[in-house]
Write an enzyme that holds these catalytic residues in place. Structure first.
Site, PDB file in Angstrom:
ATOM      1  N   SER A 140       1.850  -2.976  -3.445  1.00 54.92           N
ATOM      2  CA  SER A 140       1.400  -2.801  -2.062  1.00 54.92           C
ATOM      3  C   SER A 140      -0.082  -2.473  -2.070  1.00 54.92           C
ATOM      4  O   SER A 140      -0.658  -2.130  -3.108  1.00 54.92           O
ATOM      5  CB  SER A 140       2.185  -1.641  -1.433  1.00 54.92           C
ATOM      6  OG  SER A 140       1.622  -1.236  -0.206  1.00 54.92           O
ATOM      7  N   TYR A 153       5.881   6.915  -1.108  1.00 52.93           N
ATOM      8  CA  TYR A 153       5.729   5.464  -1.185  1.00 52.93           C
ATOM      9  C   TYR A 153       4.498   5.105  -2.017  1.00 52.93           C
ATOM     10  O   TYR A 153       4.560   4.221  -2.885  1.00 52.93           O
ATOM     11  CB  TYR A 153       5.607   4.895   0.229  1.00 52.93           C
ATOM     12  CG  TYR A 153       5.500   3.387   0.284  1.00 52.93           C
ATOM     13  CD1 TYR A 153       6.611   2.588   0.074  1.00 52.93           C
ATOM     14  CD2 TYR A 153       4.281   2.763   0.569  1.00 52.93           C
ATOM     15  CE1 TYR A 153       6.524   1.196   0.132  1.00 52.93           C
ATOM     16  CE2 TYR A 153       4.177   1.385   0.633  1.00 52.93           C
ATOM     17  CZ  TYR A 153       5.307   0.608   0.411  1.00 52.93           C
ATOM     18  OH  TYR A 153       5.207  -0.762   0.464  1.00 52.93           O
TER      19      TYR A 153
END
Length: 252
Positions: A140, A153
């Site tokens: 990401s 995350y």
């Protein structure tokens, strides 16, 4: 037909980026195994994917070693080997560190990071024997820079990026390439869920589009084409790379 004769395993392949990648791989001649936890989502995905080529679904949780091993073994048993692995299964959570429970932390790290490790762990021996393979791990923008309000995350995705570089070094002598894709915000069910959870989805999406210099969010198909490039022979000299697909988000 860039993937003619290839066998690919895609985790989290029933929707979003995983589904779009499975569709593109089939169109390019690959035989594909997709995984997921929902039989209902799988049934919907398979209905359209089977029109394009040979595809198999394996239900399971990547964070469980027995399931991860079964995903790889089913792929090898169904199609005779495994050439490509796209570790795409993942979850997202927005919470400050002080508000994150130990159970929530473990869930995010287990699915995103441990799941990527486990499926790779069981795929590698097959790739080593054939002395070739291409692995792409879904990281990401949060695997390259810090994002507000999501330490768990960010921790999982940052670890995936660096773990992939380490694995690229370990397995280069066997002809196995390991890279990551690092998407920004992509128009998937996960993003829609984030927008709804914000309490004001219209405002959330307006700000999200503004955050990306290109002025919009990405599409699953754009990520799929990047993954296709990285697993194809065109990327034969690329390993240990983190490819940003983020509309300039991390260039700021």
């Amino acid at each position: 037909m860039k993937l003619d004769g290839k066998v690919a395993l895609i985790t989290g392949g029933t929707e979003g980026m995983g589904y779009s990648t499975a569709k593109l791989f089939l169109e390019e001649g690959a035989r594909v195994v997709i995984t997921g936890r929902s039989k209902e989502k799988a049934a919907k995905a398979l209905k359209s994917l089977r029109k394009l080529g040979q595809v198999v679904f394996v239900q399971g949780d990547v964070s469980k070693a027995s399931d991860a091993r079964r995903m790889v073994e089913t792929t090898v048993r169904a199609f005779g080997g495994i050439n490509i692995l796209f570790n795409n299964a993942g979850v997202y959570m927005e919470k400050l560190a002080e508000d994150t429970s130990e159970e929530e932390w473990d869930r995010v790290l287990d699915i995103n990071l441990k799941g990527t490790f486990l499926v790779t762990k069981y795929a590698i021996p097959h790739m080593k024997r054939q002395r070739s393979g291409a692995i792409v791990n879904s990281s990401s923008d949060a695997g390259l820079v810090g994002n507000k309000n999501c330490p768990a995350y960010c921790a999982s995705k940052g670890a995936i990026t660096i773990m992939s570089k380490a694995m690229a070094l370990d397995y280069a002598p066997y002809g196995i390439r390991v890279n990551t894709v690092n998407p920004g915000c992509i128009d998937t069910p996960m993003l829609a869920k984030e927008a709804m959870a914000s309490g004001n989805p219209v405002k959330y999406m307006k700000q999200t589009r503004k955050d990306h210099p290109i002025g919009r969010v990405g599409t699953p198909e754009e990520v799929a084409h990047a993954v296709l490039f990285l697993v194809s022979d065109e990327a034969a000299f690329i390993t240990g790379a983190a490819l940003s697909i983020d509309g300039g988000l991390t260039a700021q």
